[in-house]
Design a protein around this motif. Structure first.
Motif, short mmCIF file in Angstrom:
data_model
loop_
_atom_site.label_atom_id
_atom_site.label_comp_id
_atom_site.label_asym_id
_atom_site.label_seq_id
_atom_site.Cartn_x
_atom_site.Cartn_y
_atom_site.Cartn_z
N TYR A 200 -30.06 52.55 17.20
CA TYR A 200 -30.57 53.17 15.97
C TYR A 200 -32.08 53.31 16.03
O TYR A 200 -32.78 52.37 16.42
CB TYR A 200 -30.17 52.34 14.75
N LYS A 407 -21.78 49.66 14.55
CA LYS A 407 -21.36 50.50 15.67
C LYS A 407 -19.91 50.20 16.03
O LYS A 407 -19.49 49.03 16.09
CB LYS A 407 -22.25 50.27 16.89
N TYR A 422 -23.73 53.91 12.52
CA TYR A 422 -24.40 54.20 11.26
C TYR A 422 -25.48 53.14 11.05
O TYR A 422 -25.27 51.95 11.33
CB TYR A 422 -23.42 54.16 10.08
N LYS A 477 -31.85 56.59 6.96
CA LYS A 477 -30.42 56.45 7.16
C LYS A 477 -30.01 57.45 8.23
O LYS A 477 -30.61 58.52 8.37
CB LYS A 477 -29.64 56.69 5.87
N TRP A 479 -26.65 58.53 11.31
CA TRP A 479 -25.38 58.27 11.98
C TRP A 479 -25.28 59.14 13.22
O TRP A 479 -25.94 60.18 13.32
CB TRP A 479 -24.20 58.54 11.05
N ARG A 480 -24.48 58.68 14.15
CA ARG A 480 -24.22 59.48 15.33
C ARG A 480 -22.79 59.25 15.79
O ARG A 480 -22.21 58.17 15.58
CB ARG A 480 -25.21 59.22 16.45
N GLN A 499 -30.35 61.97 11.33
CA GLN A 499 -31.13 60.93 10.67
C GLN A 499 -32.01 61.55 9.60
O GLN A 499 -32.56 62.64 9.78
CB GLN A 499 -32.00 60.16 11.66
#
Length: 1008
Positions: A200, A407, A422, A477, A479-480, A499
């Protein structure tokens, strides 16, 4: 000989392939997500074979099949030690113990694969494939990286922080001291990097300068990308620092540590003198000391299933410092920094993993400020106390705060793997001032004749001046989702990476406003007339910005790692990025779509035996406009002056008595608190900030323990974004096209692409009627014929290295880098004057300011030599060293322009009304620093030697050479002969190498 890989025909020498599979400073064709690794290989006799991987610390296990050609592959593995076993019919045929999976790396574990029960069935001696255990030429890597393990970070003398470790990598130099503890990669400005923890991004949400940190002993591996990284990475035109933290295992362990840096053993800092020999700052007593307490706990909550790792650092520091002779202050500063990390790993099943990370980075600084009498060298009256939370002393607000990351990894089939992540973060910056017990604290600048220098600045200006406003905070914040599929000779990956960065920030004068006393003749020509007989006037100035701003970053990528033949591999990727910048009114002022970034790398195993590799890489890298741009440039702000006569000055507060306003309020730069039209803030269709990079290199093994190599890199900044603050091109365009702009509302500055044609929306009547002004590059030319140059920032380098792998009880590496970083723009920052406004610097405000600006840039260090390593002298004693040598920074002379049509004063690359091109004043002196450390692990403490005593000395020779100076050579005034007045502070040092200091430590690790 064939190359070790997961496709094609079976390799002939699987043992050699295993030994050469991993390189200390490189990746792999099978590199995975930015927080895991992969094991792959070949089995010579695939019929009925399966391969089992078992983590030696957590019990996590994976079974995978072997295809008809003998290939197997297990992606997205948590980093750590594994046992890899070839089985047939449930019986062990061969196995490898202590196979180390490294961050982002791939390890070839191939097997001869004899039939079960035959004479060849065996368990080979354990092979520990670690980052520095075996000589390795990784014939599959196409990027440029350095990977440091936790063991190496303990054995090499380093300051206990992430930036110190990053500076070991070739081509990485310290950024300007005024930006704090940050680094520059490959000639880029220090705000162009990305920082990750467990996948992250923890980069500073507001400016891109710095990152949220973590307990140093919680780092398992730190990966430093200096170029050539794949499509999964973006938002960086500098470098990438990627950290994976430690995790718990099946054995309960704990440890405590204490590190002390004594103030009394710190070398005295140098005093600062002007070039005429006058003392500017007394620094001999500006020494600090600190004490750091560390601890960790690691173990199973449920054996083989649920694990905990927790760590914390608590650091107390104190510093006594004397400011310069102008402000004349003595400050006592007490700092507390707390960093913590907790990580839960849950092996739900062998096919489904979940990990949750929480970490915090908090700081509290309390500064008690006193006046200082330079004549007697004594402390005088108390001025105030300043309390700062989550601030960086060098660069203002630090990222800090709390970060939470989750994760999931799913091995859906042997060929299909899914990773989902996230994360979010939250940081609050607080500042409280108690000014000598009084709530009334204006900032006073008294320019009346006869006022002593030490009394010209009074009030809050003595403590801070302009400060961060109340309520400042940052939050992110993101996510991927990555999906990976292996088929034949192709390893295909596709993903989404989003992001959002949000900040509330702004600046105000400490105390709310400031007063400036000046002679009546100095009043600006704004239609304000000083009554006859009045000798002095008082100017009341208010400056206030503050907005909640946001940047939304989205990206999609696809990548194919293609094993073309046994000796050739290609990495083909494409990243598509979208950036959206939102101002304080929630309106989008810049939206950049479809920023395509192709990535291509190839590698050739020349002899087919993994002893000689040639590789090449080409890629494009984009960067978003940082959030800070919108605080003032895209949101409402207030900046005005009011003028008064007065009858006296309050002896307590310094404010004018009997003040009577003359004239009306004058708003500066049009900043009257009115919201800005988002369509008039930036050029229409503004291009993103991006850079192209090309790399060509080779690696060669020299016997069993040595390797060497060379790499050439070329970087070119193709598009930049900065602000442009000149109304003359609009006037020229309007006159040429018959457009009436008498009542036009033109912002003080526009964002644009320097050195190109740009189109701007102009409110031609002040009522929102927008007309596009299509300004060509020639339209930006001044009436005197001064034109904007083409944008230029180029970097090229040649890196050479020689490495001795850990053998015969020692490890060592030497890197030499020849490089040049030159052009007319550093990038997002302007280190020439330490300007802390990424993407809205003084550069490009008007064509005159860019005259003679081409030359060596601030981060240029032509020659760099780095050498580090360690020697296990005896079972009890270890000795380490770290040497860094570099060319000094280029020097400039900034001064006045004879016309100064834009009224920027001494800001041009000119001195004495003559050109003084960038870098034409030579260089600061070479710097070199040697750090040494020793570790003693007594046998009497136990067979496992759990007790360690450490000592380190940094900058052994105590060299304190200048690393930064004042480059402004002139004042804004002229002398009696009409020549620019010389700046007495020109070439005055602003930063030196850190003085010599010692650090002593003790650690104790134990099992529970």
């Amino acid at each position: 000989m064939q190359m070790c890989h997961s496709g094609g025909r079976a390799p002939r020498r699987s043992t050699l392939c295993l030994a050469l599979a991993l390189c200390f400073a490189s990746g792999s064709v099978m590199a995975q997500s930015n927080a895991s690794g992969v094991v792959f290989g070949r089995v010579a006799q695939p019929e009925g074979a399966t391969v089992r991987l078992e983590n030696l610390d957590t019990g996590f296990a994976r079974d995978t099949g072997v295809d008809a050609e003998g290939r197997y592959r297990v992606p997205s593995l948590p980093i750590g030690r594994y046992k890899v076993t070839l089985q047939r019919g449930g019986q062990v045929v061969e196995s490898r113990d202590n196979v180390q999976v490294n961050i982002g790396g791939g390890i070839d574990v191939s097997f001869a694969g004899a039939a079960a029960g035959s004479a060849q069935a065996q368990t080979l001696e354990g092979v520990q494939v670690t980052g520095n255990a075996l000589p390795a030429i990784d014939v599959s890597s196409v990027d440029s990286r350095t990977v440091l393990t936790s063991q190496q970070l303990q054995k090499i003398p380093l300051a206990r922080d992430v930036t110190a470790a990053a500076l070991l990598a070739p081509g990485v130099v310290s950024g300007d001291s005024r930006y704090g503890n940050v680094a520059s990669f490959g000639g880029s400005s220090a705000s162009e990097n990305q920082y990750y923890i467990n996948g992250y991004s923890v980069t500073n949400a507001l400016t891109g300068l710095g990152f949220t940190s973590l307990p140093f002993d919680a780092i398992d591996q730190q990966q430093i990308y200096t170029g050539g990284y794949g499509a999964e990475y973006g938002r960086s035109t500098g470098g990438v620092i990627n950290i994976v933290t430690k995790r718990g295992g099946n054995e309960w362990k704990a440890g405590v540590g204490l590190y002390v840096t004594p103030k009394g053993l710190r070398q005295k800092p140098k005093n600062i003198y002007r070039t005429n020999g006058e003392l500017y700052q007394f620094r001999e007593e500006n020494r600090s000391g600190d004490t750091q307490y560390t601890g960790y706990l690691s173990g199973p909550l449920i054996k083989d299933k649920l694990f905990l790792f927790a760590a914390a650092d608590f650091t107390r520091s104190n510093l006594n410092s004397t400011s310069n002779s102008v402000t004349a202050q003595r400050t006592h500063q007490a700092s507390k920094a707390t960093k913590w990390l907790a990580k839960i790993d849950w092996n739900i099943t062998d096919n489904h993993l979940l990990e949750v990370t929480g970490l915090g980075d908090k700081s509290n600084i309390e500064r008690s400020v006193y006046a200082y009498d330079y004549a007697t060298g004594t402390r005088a009256q108390y001025l105030g106390t300043d309390n700062l939370k989550n601030f960086d002393a060098g660069a203002g607000s630090a990222p800090g705060g709390d970060v939470y990351i989750g994760k999931y990894t799913g091995y859906l089939t042997d060929e299909l793997t899914v990773n989902a992540l996230y994360g979010r973060s939250n940081t609050r910056h607080q500042r409280n001032l108690d000014y000598a017990g009084s709530p009334n604290c204006p900032w006073i600048l008294d320019n009346r004749q006869g006022i002593p220098v030490g009394e010209k600045i009074v009030g809050c200006g003595l403590v801070n001046g302009t400060v961060l406003g109340q309520g400042a905070k940052d939050k992110t914040k993101g996510w991927r989702l990555d999906v990976e599929y292996h088929v034949g000779d192709h390893d295909l990956r596709a993903g989404v990476d989003n992001q959002t960065l949000e900040s509330y920030s702004g600046n105000v004068y400490e105390g709310g406003y400031r007063w400036i006393y000046a002679a009546a003749g100095a009043i600006p020509s704004r239609g304000i007339v000083v009554p006859p007989g009045v000798q002095y006037f008082a100017q009341k100035r208010l400056f206030q910005t503050g907005a909640n701003v946001k940047v939304e970053q989205e990206a999609q990528f696809i990548e194919d790692k293609w094993q073309i033949t046994d000796r050739w591999m290609a990495s083909i990727g494409l990243r598509n990025e979208q950036f959206k910048n939102i101002n304080g009114d929630g309106q989008t002022y810049v939206a950049q779509r479809h920023q395509l970034a192709p990535r291509l790398g190839v590698t050739w195993d020349v002899f087919g035996d993994s002893t000689f590799k040639l590789y090449a890489n080409a890629g494009r890298y984009h960067l978003a406009i940082p959030s800070n741009v919108a605080i003032r440039g895209a949101s409402a702000s207030t900046y005005y002056s009011e003028y008064y006569t007065f009858t006296g000055v309050d002896p307590n507060t310094g404010e004018p008595l009997g003040a009577q306003q003359i004239g009306t309020r004058a708003y500066l730069n049009g900043e009257d608190g009115t919201p800005l039209n988002p369509r008039t803030i930036a050029a229409v269709g503004i291009d993103a900030y991006y850079q192209d990079e090309y790399i060509l290199g080779f690696d060669k093994a020299l016997g069993a323990d040595w390797s060497f190599g060379a790499k050439a890199t070329y970087r070119k900044l193709k598009s930049s974004i900065d602000d442009f603050c000149d109304s003359r091109p609009f006037e020229k365009y309007a006159a040429r096209n018959g457009i009436d702009i008498t009542n036009a509302s033109i912002p003080g500055c526009y964002l644009f692409n320097p050195g190109k044609s740009n189109t701007f929306n102009v409110d031609v009547d002040g009522n929102g009627t927008l007309v596009p002004f299509r300004l060509t590059k020639e339209d930006f030319t001044s009436p005197e014929g001064v034109a904007f140059p083409d944008l230029k920032r180029k970097y090229y380098s040649l890196e050479l290295y020689l490495e001795h792998q850990l053998a015969n009880q020692w490890y060592g590496r030497v890197d030499y880098t020849f490089s040049r970083s030159y052009g007319n723009s550093e990038g997002q920052l302007k280190s020439d004057i330490g300007q802390l406004d990424p993407s809205v610097t003084q550069d490009w405000d008007a064509p005159e300011i860019m005259q003679y600006s081409n030359g060596p840039l601030p981060n240029d260090r032509t020659h760099q030599l780095k050498a580090y390593g360690y020697w296990q002298a005896t079972p009890e004693w270890l000795i380490g060293g770290n040497l860094a040598v570099a060319t000094g920074r280029p020097k400039n002379c900034l001064g006045q322009d004879p016309v100064d049509a834009i009224q920027y004063g001494a800001s041009y690359f000119e001195c004495g009304f003559r050109p003084a091109p960038r870098g034409s004043r030579g260089r600061l002196p070479w710097t070199w620093s040697l750090d040494l450390n020793a570790e003693y692990r007594p046998m009497w403490a136990g067979a496992e030697q759990p007790l360690a005593f450490t000592a380190a000395v940094f900058n052994v020779a105590g060299k304190q050479r200048v690393v930064g100076q004042v480059d402004t050579g002139e004042l804004d005034t002229v002398d009696a002969n009409g020549q620019p007045a010389a700046n007495p502070d020109y070439r005055r040092p602003i930063a030196f190498q850190a003085p010599r200091y010692f650090r002593f430590g003790v650690r104790y690790d134990f099992s529970l």
